[in-house]
Design an enzyme around this catalytic site. Structure first.
Site, mmCIF file in Angstrom:
data_model
loop_
_atom_site.group_PDB
_atom_site.id
_atom_site.type_symbol
_atom_site.label_atom_id
_atom_site.label_comp_id
_atom_site.label_asym_id
_atom_site.label_seq_id
_atom_site.Cartn_x
_atom_site.Cartn_y
_atom_site.Cartn_z
ATOM 1 N N ASP A 88 -4.549 5.443 -4.029
ATOM 2 C CA ASP A 88 -5.521 6.454 -3.604
ATOM 3 C C ASP A 88 -6.818 6.341 -4.395
ATOM 4 O O ASP A 88 -6.810 5.930 -5.556
ATOM 5 C CB ASP A 88 -4.898 7.857 -3.790
ATOM 6 C CG ASP A 88 -5.681 8.921 -3.044
ATOM 7 O OD1 ASP A 88 -6.354 8.594 -2.040
ATOM 8 O OD2 ASP A 88 -5.626 10.092 -3.462
ATOM 9 N N ASN A 109 -2.999 9.566 8.060
ATOM 10 C CA ASN A 109 -4.315 8.917 8.019
ATOM 11 C C ASN A 109 -4.872 8.618 9.416
ATOM 12 O O ASN A 109 -6.067 8.356 9.562
ATOM 13 C CB ASN A 109 -4.287 7.622 7.186
ATOM 14 C CG ASN A 109 -4.098 7.843 5.692
ATOM 15 O OD1 ASN A 109 -3.514 7.021 4.992
ATOM 16 N ND2 ASN A 109 -4.612 8.952 5.162
HETATM 17 C C1 IPE Z 1 -2.102 8.874 0.520
HETATM 18 O O1 IPE Z 1 -3.451 9.078 0.306
HETATM 19 C C2 IPE Z 1 -1.910 7.797 1.543
HETATM 20 C C3 IPE Z 1 -2.264 6.451 1.114
HETATM 21 C C4 IPE Z 1 -2.644 6.092 -0.080
HETATM 22 C C5 IPE Z 1 -2.139 5.443 2.130
HETATM 23 P P1 IPE Z 1 -4.249 10.224 1.064
HETATM 24 O O2 IPE Z 1 -5.637 10.180 0.543
HETATM 25 O O3 IPE Z 1 -4.079 10.098 2.527
HETATM 26 O O4 IPE Z 1 -3.468 11.530 0.573
HETATM 27 P P2 IPE Z 1 -3.939 13.043 0.532
HETATM 28 O O5 IPE Z 1 -4.494 13.353 1.885
HETATM 29 O O6 IPE Z 1 -4.974 13.166 -0.520
HETATM 30 O O7 IPE Z 1 -2.711 13.812 0.191
HETATM 31 C C1 IPE Z 2 -6.695 5.502 -0.211
HETATM 32 O O1 IPE Z 2 -7.983 5.890 -0.508
HETATM 33 C C2 IPE Z 2 -6.611 4.640 1.016
HETATM 34 C C3 IPE Z 2 -6.067 5.313 2.191
HETATM 35 C C4 IPE Z 2 -5.562 6.530 2.211
HETATM 36 C C5 IPE Z 2 -6.063 4.583 3.436
HETATM 37 P P1 IPE Z 2 -8.677 7.125 0.198
HETATM 38 O O2 IPE Z 2 -9.388 6.617 1.398
HETATM 39 O O3 IPE Z 2 -7.735 8.233 0.444
HETATM 40 O O4 IPE Z 2 -9.725 7.522 -0.912
HETATM 41 P P2 IPE Z 2 -10.155 8.989 -1.328
HETATM 42 O O5 IPE Z 2 -8.903 9.737 -1.671
HETATM 43 O O6 IPE Z 2 -10.868 9.572 -0.156
HETATM 44 O O7 IPE Z 2 -11.026 8.758 -2.504
HETATM 45 MG MG MG Z 3 -7.155 9.860 -0.638
#
Ligand code: IPE
Ligand code: IPE
Ligand code: MG
Length: 247
Positions: free
Chosen positions: A19, A67
């Site tokens: 993340d 997602n």
């Molecule tokens: C978790 O990250 C999913 C992945 C890393 C693929 P998210 O960014 O989607 O999680 P939340 O929404 O902050 O819980």
């Molecule tokens: C993790 O990074 C990747 C996916 C969830 C696909 P994020 O895209 O959630 O990054 P933040 O949490 O918005 O910084």
């Molecule tokens: Mg995230």
């Protein structure tokens, strides 16, 4: 605290919630897509490091079932990343004997993503090195519901006796039955939550939340996480004295 010798305390299964790509990019005036691309570079580094360190199972949460609700342009970018990744990395994966697997709803992936992923899985099927699992369109609750559906079907066909159902039989219905329980779960990006990842297999995982954004994560951070893991005492409900005496 006793520090036990390496590599006896090497986790058999490390799972990572990758993340922080978006925030990493936004802090630098870059687009979220740039963040995801930088995230792919971190995947390359960490996969190599994990294999060099001899970790048998590495599971990376790349895209959750939730997602899909992100803006279409971002989802489209994310669905192109497996092609970018495997185009460069597949020869080395084959060379290293890495076995690529996925968990999650492959049937929900766009055809081009699905084809790329299935090609990587097929071409590494005979690998006897590290098992590298990507969570793609993965959600822990969805996985449990799918497992229940398969169990009900088997029961209907007379292949499953409800009285004989136990945890081991249940686990055989999950997405990747060979996958062991998670020993170490790492989440980068500063949030302390599980976000629907591997709900069954993290039951007794050691969890490490890192403030670092995923694009900044590298070999040294993985090694530090393993060092932290080594110094934890896993008690599984026992007392510390019982664990120390090896009862
Ligand atoms: C978790 O990250 C999913 C992945 C890393 C693929 P998210 O960014 O989607 O999680 P939340 O929404 O902050 O819980
Ligand atoms: C993790 O990074 C990747 C996916 C969830 C696909 P994020 O895209 O959630 O990054 P933040 O949490 O918005 O910084
Ligand atoms: Mg995230």
């Amino acid at each position: 605290m006793t520090s036990r010798p390496y590599p006896d305390d090497l986790p058999r299964h490390v799972a990572v919630i990758m993340d922080g790509n978006g925030r990493w990019a936004e802090a630098r005036g870059l687009s979220r897509s740039d963040g995801h691309r930088a995230g792919v570079d971190a995947v390359r580094r960490v996969v190599r490091a994990a294999d060099d360190l001899g970790i048998p199972w590495l599971t990376l949460y790349a895209f959750s079932s939730e997602n899909w609700n992100r803006p279409k342009a971002e989802v489209d970018t994310l669905m192109r990343l497996p092609e970018e990744y495997f185009e460069q990395e597949l020869p080395e994966a084959i060379e290293r004997g890495t076995r690529i697997l996925t968990i999650g709803r492959r049937d929900r992936l766009p055809p081009h993503t699905r084809a790329t992923v299935e090609d990587a899985v097929a071409r590494t099927r005979e690998g006897r090195g590290m098992n590298l699992v990507f969570g793609l369109s993965y959600g822990g609750r969805g996985e449990l519901v799918e497992a229940a559906r398969r169990m009900l079907r088997d029961q209907e066909m007379g292949r499953l006796n409800p009285e004989a159902l136990d945890e081991k039989t249940f686990a055989a219905y999950l997405d990747e039955p060979e996958m062991p329980d998670v020993d170490l779960l790492i989440r980068t990006g500063g949030e302390s939550r599980v976000s629907n990842f591997l709900l069954w297999k993290i039951a007794y995982a050691e969890i490490l939340f890192s403030e670092r954004m995923w694009p900044e994560f590298d070999r040294a951070h993985l090694e530090a996480a393993l060092g932290d893991f080594r110094n934890r005492e896993r008690r599984y409900g026992l007392t510390s004295a019982q664990v120390r005496s090896g009862e």
